[in-house]
Design an enzyme around this catalytic site. Structure first.
Site, PDB file in Angstrom:
ATOM      1  N   VAL A 142     124.557  -6.452  75.064  1.00 47.15           N
ATOM      2  CA  VAL A 142     123.497  -7.179  74.468  1.00 47.15           C
ATOM      3  C   VAL A 142     123.500  -7.575  73.021  1.00 47.15           C
ATOM      4  O   VAL A 142     123.434  -8.667  72.590  1.00 47.15           O
ATOM      5  CB  VAL A 142     121.795  -6.786  75.000  1.00 47.15           C
ATOM      6  CG1 VAL A 142     120.859  -7.405  74.286  1.00 47.15           C
ATOM      7  CG2 VAL A 142     121.781  -6.562  76.262  1.00 47.15           C
ATOM      8  N   GLU A 143     123.764  -6.477  72.259  1.00 51.59           N
ATOM      9  CA  GLU A 143     123.619  -6.726  70.893  1.00 51.59           C
ATOM     10  C   GLU A 143     125.059  -7.470  70.320  1.00 51.59           C
ATOM     11  O   GLU A 143     124.807  -8.185  69.623  1.00 51.59           O
ATOM     12  CB  GLU A 143     123.763  -5.220  70.355  1.00 51.59           C
ATOM     13  CG  GLU A 143     122.466  -4.479  70.469  1.00 51.59           C
ATOM     14  CD  GLU A 143     121.484  -4.875  69.406  1.00 51.59           C
ATOM     15  OE1 GLU A 143     121.756  -5.810  68.520  1.00 51.59           O
ATOM     16  OE2 GLU A 143     120.462  -4.204  69.439  1.00 51.59           O
ATOM     17  N   SER A 144     126.240  -7.408  70.923  1.00 53.46           N
ATOM     18  CA  SER A 144     127.386  -7.809  70.124  1.00 53.46           C
ATOM     19  C   SER A 144     128.345  -8.439  71.216  1.00 53.46           C
ATOM     20  O   SER A 144     129.344  -9.158  70.829  1.00 53.46           O
ATOM     21  CB  SER A 144     128.103  -6.844  69.329  1.00 53.46           C
ATOM     22  OG  SER A 144     128.822  -5.932  70.081  1.00 53.46           O
TER      23      SER A 144
END
Length: 283
Positions: A142-144
């Site tokens: 989700v983050e990167s």
């Protein structure tokens, strides 16, 4: 035709006059600066010292980054792999880990070898921090989207989008904040931050809200739901039995995720019941 010639001459003359005056001003500034440095030798010394310090700082930073790039992975993350990698550089994965790695590599268009390293490291870090490795992988997704060089507008960097300047102390063993773009260092620090957030919030969902720096459910923009949905998808890929609805979500699902060469353990919560503490920005 004749009327245009005087106009061209006037334009050329104006341009020459402007250029001449500009050069004169530059010359005056140079002469004035030279005279000041001549009559104020301490200013020259200060300028020379400042330039020398700047050059040395740049050289030191470049040397640190080069040394970090040359540092072997096992020096950054002890026991990253379950077993020594074979001659082709691929870590030895369990069938469950291999299934997850192959699925993530296809979904996020990541080289299989690189994804295998990340999956192996996630299992090791999860075992060390008592976190579900699939939760760690879900946060990275989700983050990167598994881009180790991802950066946000507020300064978060790396796989787990950690605020390197906020967590300088956690990055210190890896060479400082510049190590935040190293995948293994970023994963280890990100897992520590995530674990602290879960302990602070008392549950994975609340911990994810703290991790993303949200003050309430509305400000997080559905971040926790995205991560938990990604984790649930990875559990289906890994063949993990769905969690009962009545069972509180905890950081560890060791009873479902089988560690390499280890017998299944009884599932239990790893969220420590600690007194509420004031924390700085986590991510």
């Amino acid at each position: 035709m004749q009327s245009s010639l005087p106009r061209a001459r006037r334009l050329a003359g104006g341009f020459w006059e402007l250029t001449h005056q500009t050069l004169m001003m530059v010359g005056l500034f140079v002469v004035a600066g030279g005279a000041y440095l001549y009559f104020q030798p301490q200013a020259m010394t200060t300028l020379d010292r400042g330039l020398t310090q700047w050059v040395m700082a740049r050289k030191t930073a470049a040397d640190e980054l080069q040394a970090l790039a040359q540092k072997p992975a096992d020096a950054l993350l002890p026991m990253v792999q379950a077993e020594p990698a074979p001659g082709n550089g691929m870590p030895v994965l369990t069938p469950q880990q291999r299934t997850v790695s192959n699925w993530l590599a296809r979904r996020y268009s990541i080289a299989p070898n690189a994804m295998a390293q990340l999956v192996s490291a996630a299992w090791t870090v999860g075992r060390q921090q008592k976190l579900d490795p699939l939760l760690i992988l879900a946060v990275m997704a989700v983050e990167s989207s598994f881009n180790p060089y991802a950066a946000s507008g507020v300064g978060a960097t790396g796989l787990m989008q950690v605020m390197a300047n906020v967590h300088r102390d956690k990055f210190a063993p890896f060479g400082g904040p510049q190590a935040s773009i190293d995948p293994l260092a970023n994963m280890r620090v990100g897992a520590l931050v995530l674990k602290d957030a879960i302990q602070r919030g008392g549950s994975v969902r609340a911990g994810l809200r703290y991790y993303v720096g949200a003050t309430n459910d509305a400000s997080e923009g559905g971040y926790a739901d995205k991560v938990l949905a990604e984790q649930a998808q990875l559990e289906r890929v890994a063949g993990v039995a769905p969690k009962p609805v009545a069972t509180p979500m905890t950081a560890s699902t060791a009873g479902h995720i089988v560690a390499p060469h280890a017998a299944p353990a009884t599932a239990k919560s790893t969220v420590a019941a600690e007194p509420e503490q004031k924390h700085a920005s986590l991510t």
